[in-house]
Motif scaffolding. Sequence first.
Motif, PDB file in Angstrom:
ATOM      1  N   SER A 151       0.807  -1.225   0.000  1.00 27.62           N
ATOM      2  CA  SER A 151       0.000   0.000   0.000  1.00 27.62           C
ATOM      3  C   SER A 151       0.837   1.271   0.000  1.00 27.62           C
ATOM      4  CB  SER A 151      -0.950  -0.010   1.207  1.00 27.62           C
ATOM      5  OG  SER A 151      -0.204  -0.114   2.413  1.00 27.62           O
ATOM      6  N   TYR A 152       1.912   1.308   0.749  1.00 27.62           N
ATOM      7  CA  TYR A 152       2.681   2.540   0.892  1.00 27.62           C
ATOM      8  C   TYR A 152       3.719   2.729  -0.218  1.00 27.62           C
ATOM      9  CZ  TYR A 152       5.813  -0.877   3.030  1.00 27.62           C
ATOM     10  OH  TYR A 152       6.576  -1.978   3.274  1.00 27.62           O
ATOM     11  N   ASP A 154       3.413   2.869  -3.580  1.00 25.75           N
ATOM     12  CA  ASP A 154       3.038   3.774  -4.666  1.00 25.75           C
ATOM     13  C   ASP A 154       3.373   5.218  -4.310  1.00 25.75           C
ATOM     14  OD1 ASP A 154       2.110   1.460  -5.728  1.00 25.75           O
ATOM     15  OD2 ASP A 154       0.030   2.104  -5.993  1.00 25.75           O
ATOM     16  N   HIS A 155       2.993   5.628  -3.098  1.00 22.69           N
ATOM     17  CA  HIS A 155       3.262   7.002  -2.660  1.00 22.69           C
ATOM     18  C   HIS A 155       4.768   7.265  -2.627  1.00 22.69           C
ATOM     19  CE1 HIS A 155       3.919  10.212   0.370  1.00 22.69           C
ATOM     20  NE2 HIS A 155       2.873  10.773  -0.242  1.00 22.69           N
ATOM     21  N   HIS A 156       5.522   6.280  -2.117  1.00 13.61           N
ATOM     22  CA  HIS A 156       6.975   6.428  -2.041  1.00 13.61           C
ATOM     23  C   HIS A 156       7.588   6.554  -3.434  1.00 13.61           C
ATOM     24  CE1 HIS A 156      11.195   5.518  -1.221  1.00 13.61           C
ATOM     25  NE2 HIS A 156      11.092   4.516  -2.073  1.00 13.61           N
ATOM     26  N   LEU A 158       6.229   7.251  -6.431  1.00  9.76           N
ATOM     27  CA  LEU A 158       5.783   8.367  -7.253  1.00  9.76           C
ATOM     28  C   LEU A 158       6.348   9.708  -6.775  1.00  9.76           C
ATOM     29  CD1 LEU A 158       2.089   7.308  -7.897  1.00  9.76           C
ATOM     30  CD2 LEU A 158       3.990   7.257  -9.512  1.00  9.76           C
ATOM     31  N   ASN A 159       6.911   9.725  -5.587  1.00 12.97           N
ATOM     32  CA  ASN A 159       7.527  10.951  -5.084  1.00 12.97           C
ATOM     33  C   ASN A 159       9.043  10.982  -5.297  1.00 12.97           C
ATOM     34  OD1 ASN A 159       5.646  12.955  -3.545  1.00 12.97           O
ATOM     35  ND2 ASN A 159       4.866  10.916  -3.057  1.00 12.97           N
ATOM     36  N   GLU A 203       2.034   8.966 -15.143  1.00  9.85           N
ATOM     37  CA  GLU A 203       0.576   8.828 -15.099  1.00  9.85           C
ATOM     38  C   GLU A 203       0.114   7.384 -15.273  1.00  9.85           C
ATOM     39  OE1 GLU A 203      -0.674  11.461 -18.147  1.00  9.85           O
ATOM     40  OE2 GLU A 203      -0.470  13.277 -16.915  1.00  9.85           O
ATOM     41  N   GLN A 207       1.863  -0.864 -10.070  1.00  4.36           N
ATOM     42  CA  GLN A 207       2.791  -1.640  -9.258  1.00  4.36           C
ATOM     43  C   GLN A 207       2.945  -3.046  -9.803  1.00  4.36           C
ATOM     44  OE1 GLN A 207       2.826  -3.178  -4.652  1.00  4.36           O
ATOM     45  NE2 GLN A 207       2.289  -1.033  -4.976  1.00  4.36           N
TER      46      GLN A 207
END
Length: 390
Positions: A151-152, A154-156, A158-159, A203, A207
Motif C-alpha cells: 500500500s505505501y 506507490d506514494h513512495h 511516485l515521489n 501517469e 505496481q
Amino acid sequence: MEAGGGGGGGGEFGRREMKTSVYVDGMTERRSSVVVNSSYGSSGMDTFKRLAKTHNVCIATSEGIQSNANDMKFDNLVKSLMETSRAKVVVCFCEGMTVKNFFMATRRQDVVGKFLLIGSDGWATRPDVVKKNTEEAAGGISIKLYSPSISYFDHHFLNLKPYNNSRNPWFQEFWQEKFQCYLEGSERKPDYTEPCTGKEVMEDFEQDPKLGFVRKAVYTMAYALHAMQQNLCHGKPGMCEAMINIKGTTYFKYLMNTSFTSYFGEEVHFDESGDPPGRYDIMNFQQFESDGEENATYAYVKVGSWNNGRLEMNDSNIFWPSVGRGITKVIESVCSKPCQKGFIKKTHAGRTTCCWTCTQCEPNEILLDESRCKACSKGWWPNTNLTGTC
C-alpha cells in the motif's frame, strides 16, 4: 519468492509441481485437453502429463512451439489442434508472447472462441498479451502468483525524482528512458533531444505484482542473517570472527529455517525442497457488454484461488469463450464421446488411447468388447443387446 541453494534443483521441481497442480486440479472436471509448450515451460508439461494421468485427465494431443516462431508455424499449430476439435481446453505452458501469438493465429484461422486457453503465470494479468487481441482472449484463464500490492509503495515511488534519489544509481537512466529526455550530467542518448525538468509525472504507473516477493525475499535474507549472527557471535553486535569466512551452505541452513509473518499476514516458511507455501490467484479475461457487443469492455477478473493444495473456483462468475458467463455454460472438453450401441472404439496409431472414433459393427456381428466385433455363425443373428452369443 523462493529460496534455494547448492546444485540439486529441488526447489525448482517443487515450484513446478505446485504450479502444475493448479492446472490439473482445475482440469479434473473438463477431462480432456490439448497441451502446448514452449521452451519456457517444457519441464512443466512433463509434470502436467504425469499428474494428469493420475487424475484421469485425457491429453488429446501435445504440441511444442517457440515463442519467436513465425505466423505460419502458429497457424499450423492451430490447425493441428483443430484435428481434435472436441478437446476444447488448451493448456499452455508458455510465456506471454506465445499466448499473444496463439490468439492472433486463432483470428487468422477464423476459430476465435473455439478454445479455452489456460495459461501460466507467464501470462498472468499482463496487458500487453491481450492488447489488440481482446476478443480473441475473452474467456481465457491464467494463473497469477498471489502477491497483494504494498500500500505505501506507490506514494513512495511516485515521489521519487531524479535529483533526490541518489541511493539508486540506475534511477536517472530509468527516468530518461521513461520520458525520452536527457538529464544534465548524465549519459545522453542521441535521440533524447529535450531536457528533463525532473518534474515529469508517471501517469500510467502500475505496481508490479511480483514486488511483494522482492520484499519477502529481502526480509527472509535479513531474518536468516540476523539468526546466524546471533548464533555465531553469541549475541555480540556486528560482525565477529566466526562470520568472516562463513560458507554459503551454513547461511543456506539458516535460510531454510527462517519463518515469519509477511506484510499481508501470510506465514512464510520453507519445506524440505526449499519452497514456500504455494498460492495462486486464478484469473479470467472477461468481456462486459455495454450498449451492444461493439462497445464491449474487457478486464481481468479473479475467479478462483489455489492455496497450498486447496482449489477454490467460482464457476458461476467465469466468462466462457463464445458462450458467455455462468455455471450453466461450462465448456465441455472431451476428445471422444462414448460410442452408441453397436459401435466399437477404434484408436489410431500414434494417438492417445483416450481418443477414438466410433465404428459400427456389421449387421450380423455382436460386440465382444468395446473394441472388437465378432460375426455370428451362418444362420444366426445377434440378439437385441448385440452382446453375449448370437
